[in-house]
Design an enzyme around this catalytic site. Structure first.
Site, PDB file in Angstrom:
ATOM      1  CE  LYS A 247      -5.707   6.679  -1.333  1.00 21.15           C
ATOM      2  NZ  LYS A 247      -4.414   7.305  -1.060  1.00 21.15           N
ATOM      3  NE  ARG A 321       4.305   3.111  -5.352  1.00 19.45           N
ATOM      4  CZ  ARG A 321       4.834   3.887  -4.403  1.00 19.45           C
ATOM      5  NH1 ARG A 321       5.984   3.548  -3.866  1.00 19.45           N
ATOM      6  NH2 ARG A 321       4.223   4.968  -3.992  1.00 19.45           N
TER       7      ARG A 321
HETATM    8  N1  BES Z   1      -3.695   7.579  -5.610  1.00 21.73           N
HETATM    9  C1  BES Z   1      -2.750   7.869  -4.610  1.00 21.73           C
HETATM   10  C2  BES Z   1      -1.992   9.157  -4.835  1.00 21.73           C
HETATM   11  C3  BES Z   1      -2.772  10.443  -4.816  1.00 21.73           C
HETATM   12  C4  BES Z   1      -2.807  11.209  -3.665  1.00 21.73           C
HETATM   13  C5  BES Z   1      -3.412  10.889  -5.936  1.00 21.73           C
HETATM   14  C6  BES Z   1      -3.492  12.398  -3.657  1.00 21.73           C
HETATM   15  C7  BES Z   1      -4.115  12.080  -5.935  1.00 21.73           C
HETATM   16  C8  BES Z   1      -4.137  12.837  -4.785  1.00 21.73           C
HETATM   17  C9  BES Z   1      -1.726   6.728  -4.503  1.00 21.73           C
HETATM   18  O1  BES Z   1      -2.145   5.476  -4.903  1.00 21.73           O
HETATM   19  C10 BES Z   1      -1.341   6.618  -3.076  1.00 21.73           C
HETATM   20  O2  BES Z   1      -2.175   6.330  -2.288  1.00 21.73           O
HETATM   21  N2  BES Z   1      -0.088   6.890  -2.789  1.00 21.73           N
HETATM   22  C11 BES Z   1       0.425   6.825  -1.463  1.00 21.73           C
HETATM   23  C12 BES Z   1       1.610   5.896  -1.489  1.00 21.73           C
HETATM   24  C13 BES Z   1       2.143   5.522  -0.148  1.00 21.73           C
HETATM   25  C14 BES Z   1       1.183   4.663   0.606  1.00 21.73           C
HETATM   26  C15 BES Z   1       3.431   4.759  -0.346  1.00 21.73           C
HETATM   27  C16 BES Z   1       0.823   8.233  -1.052  1.00 21.73           C
HETATM   28  O3  BES Z   1       1.399   8.947  -1.870  1.00 21.73           O
HETATM   29  O4  BES Z   1       0.526   8.610   0.063  1.00 21.73           O
HETATM   30 ZN    ZN Z   2      -3.105   4.379  -3.353  1.00 20.08          ZN
END
Ligand code: BES
Ligand code: ZN
Ligand code: ZN
Length: 470
Positions: A247, A321
Site C-alpha cells: 500500500k 477475504r
Molecule cells: N484492509 C483493506 C480495506 C480497507 C481500506 C479497510 C480502507 C479500511 C480502510 C483491505 O485488505 C484491502 O486492502 N482491500 C483492497 C482490495 C483490493 C486490493 C482488491 C481495497 O479495497 O482496495
Molecule cells: Zn489489504
C-alpha cells in the site's frame, strides 16, 4: 462508574435532567429559575446551580430522530463535565423508557474511554455513583448498559492499540483472558495446529510476518444442546501493509485497525456471555499480519484453503477475504450453525460507496437483511444492502485455480469481495457479510486522528437478542 436505582430524586443535590428539544416545560417544576438558556438540542448541555449550590445539568435529548443515538449526547456531556463530578450524581429518568435509559448508561460509560493507554502519564479515575430515578425496576437495564459500554470501550482499546503490540497472539491472549472473566470457552489455534488442520489461506497471508497467525474459537453455550444458533466470523488482520502488493504510505498507520471485525466478534461473545443470553453462539477470529518479507505470499501464487478449494492470488492486499474464507469454512463445517455472519474491514470500495455513514451488507437472505437493516436504524449502526447478482461471479473465475482473490478491475470492489466469500459458504441459506471498513474507524472528540468507533457491538448483540431461544 457505578449505576444504581433510586426511588426519589433529592432536588437539593447534584443531578442530571435529560430534556427533550423545546420541552423545558415538562421539567420546569424541578428548576430553580424560569427559562434557562437551553432548548434541549441534541449534543448540548447546560449547567445551572440549585438553591443549595448543587449542580443541575440539563442534557439535550434532541428530537425523536435522535433517539437511536442517544448515547452520543451523554458521552459528550459526561466527557466534558465529569472532571467536576464528585462521589454521587442523580439522573432523573422518570419520564424516560427502558430503551432510553439503556442508551444513557451506554453513553455515560463510553465517556470513560481513555485513548492514551500508552502515555507515561495518566489521569486518575474517580469512582462516581450514578443514581437513576425510576418507578419501574431498572437494575437489569443499568447492568446491561454498563456491560455494553464497557465492552465497547474494551474493543475500541483493542482497535486503537498499536500493531507492534497487538499481534495475532495478543488477540488470542485477550480472548483467553476474556473467556475466563465472562465464563465461556476459548481455544486458540497456533501455527502447528493451523498447519495440521489445513488453515492454508490464513497461513499464506501470515507467511511474511514474524508474528505467526492464529485462529481463535470462542464458544458461548447457554444451552446444553450441540446446536449452534449463530456463528460470527471476524477478520483479524493486525496490520495490513498490503503485503508485496504494498500500500502507499499515506495513512498506512490506520491499517492497524484492520482487525475491527475481529474486535466486534470478540466483544460480542464477551457481552453475550456477561448478559447470559439464552443462545448458543461461536465467535471465530482468523488473525494474521499482512507483512512484506522474502517469505511473503506473492501475486501469482496458488494457495490451498481450509475448504480444499484452491485460490489464485492476484493481489496480496486482498488478504482479508482469504483469512475469512478459512474462518467461514471452519464455522460451517464444524458447527453447522443456523446463522453465519462475518464482519470485516474488507474493502476501500465500501468506504468510497458509503463513506462513514453505513456498513455494506451482503446476503441472499432477504429476511435477515431486513432484520439487520431495521436494527441498524434502531441503534444507529446502519447497514445498507448491495446486490449479490450471479453476474459478478464470472469476474472471479481463475484460469489456473478454483477461484481468484480479486477481479483485477477498478470496479465493484466490495461486491467482488462479498462474492468471493460466498464461494466458501457452501450456499449456506442464512449467511451475511458486513463490510465495516468505513464505519469501524472515524473521528471523535477525544482524538486528533481517526480512532475506533465501536461500530457493530450494539448491532450484532441486538441481532443475537432477536434470535434468543424463548
Ligand atoms: N484492509 C483493506 C480495506 C480497507 C481500506 C479497510 C480502507 C479500511 C480502510 C483491505 O485488505 C484491502 O486492502 N482491500 C483492497 C482490495 C483490493 C486490493 C482488491 C481495497 O479495497 O482496495
Ligand atoms: Zn489489504
Ligand atoms: Zn485488509
Amino acid at each position: 462508574m457505578t449505576y444504581k436505582q433510586i426511588q426519589e430524586i433529592d432536588f437539593n443535590k447534584n443531578l442530571i435532567l435529560p430534556c427533550k428539544k423545546d420541552d423545558l416545560k415538562s421539567i420546569q417544576q424541578f428548576l430553580p429559575i424560569e427559562n434557562p438558556d437551553f432548548d434541549g438540542s441534541f449534543l448540548t448541555h447546560h449547567l445551572i446551580y440549585g438553591k443549595e449550590g448543587n449542580r443541575i445539568y440539563l442534557v439535550g435529548l434532541g428530537e425523536e430522530k435522535n433517539k437511536s443515538q442517544l448515547e452520543s449526547t451523554f458521552q459528550k456531556f459526561a466527557f466534558e463535565t465529569c472532571k467536576y463530578w464528585k462521589d454521587e450524581i442523580q439522573v432523573f429518568t422518570d419520564h424516560l423508557n427502558n430503551d432510553d435509559i439503556l442508551k444513557i448508561v451506554i453513553g455515560l460509560e463510553m465517556s470513560q474511554y481513555f485513548i492514551g493507554q500508552f502515555k507515561t502519564t495518566k489521569e486518575d479515575k474517580k469512582e462516581i455513583i450514578l443514581s437513576f430515578s425510576s418507578k419501574n425496576t431498572i437494575e437489569k437495564i443499568l447492568e446491561e448498559g454498563k456491560f455494553t459500554g464497557e465492552t465497547i470501550n474494551k474493543i475500541k482499546g483493542l482497535v486503537d492499540a498499536p500493531p507492534n503490540i497487538k499481534t495475532p497472539e495478543y488477540l488470542g491472549d485477550w480472548a483467553k483472558k476474556s473467556s475466563k472473566e465472562a465464563s465461556y470457552s476459548c481455544t486458540v489455534l497456533k501455527h502447528k495446529k493451523l498447519e495440521k488442520q489445513g488453515f492454508d489461506a490464513v497461513l499464506a497471508v501470515g507467511k511474511g510476518s514474524v508474528h505467526p497467525p492464529v485462529v481463535i474459537i470462542n464458544e458461548y453455550k447457554a444451552n446444553d444442546s450441540d446446536t449452534i444458533d449463530i456463528a460470527l466470523v471476524g477478520k483479524g488482520i493486525t496490520f495490513d501493509s498490503g503485503g508485496l502488493s504494498i500500500k502507499p504510505s499515506t495513512n498506512l498507520h490506520y491499517m492497524k485497525s484492520d482487525m475491527g471485525g475481529a474486535a466486534v466478534v470478540l466483544g460480542v461473545v464477551e457481552l453475550v456471555a456477561k448478559l447470559k443470553l439464552n443462545i448458543n453462539i461461536v465467535g471465530i477470529v482468523a488473525s494474521a499480519e499482512n507483512a512484506v518479507d522474502a517469505n511473503s505470499y506473492r501475486p501469482g501464487d496458488v494457495i490451498n484453503s481450509y475448504s480444499g478449494k484452491t485460490i489464485e492470488i492476484i493481489d496480496t492486499d486482498a488478504e482479508g477475504r482469504l483469512v475469512l474464507a478459512d474462518g467461514i469454512s471452519y464455522a460451517i463445517k464444524t458447527y453447522n450453525p443456523e446463522y453465519v455472519i462475518d464482519i470485516a474491514t474488507l474493502t476501500g470500495s465500501v468506504v468510497r460507496t458509503f463513506g462513514y455513514a453505513a456498513a455494506g451488507m451482503f446476503t441472499q437472505n432477504q429476511e435477515m437483511a431486513n432484520t439487520m437493516s431495521d436494527l441498524g436504524f434502531k441503534v444507529h449502526e446502519r447497514v445498507w444492502q448491495l446486490p449479490m447478482f450471479e453476474d459478478y461471479e464470472k469476474d472471479l473465475e481463475s484460469d489456473v485455480a478454483d477461484i481468484k482473490n480479486f477481479n483485477g478491475k477498478p470496479i465493484e470492489g466490495a461486491i467482488n469481495a462479498a462474492k468471493f466469500l460466498e464461494f466458501f459458504t457452501e450456499k449456506h441459506p442464512k449467511w451475511m457479510h458486513l463490510d465495516i471498513a468505513g464505519v469501524s474507524f472515524g473521528s471523535s472528540q477525544y482524538a486528533q486522528m481517526k480512532s475506533a468507533t465501536g461500530f457493530g457491538i450494539q448491532l450484532i448483540t441486538n441481532f443475537i437478542k432477536e434470535k434468543v431461544r424463548k
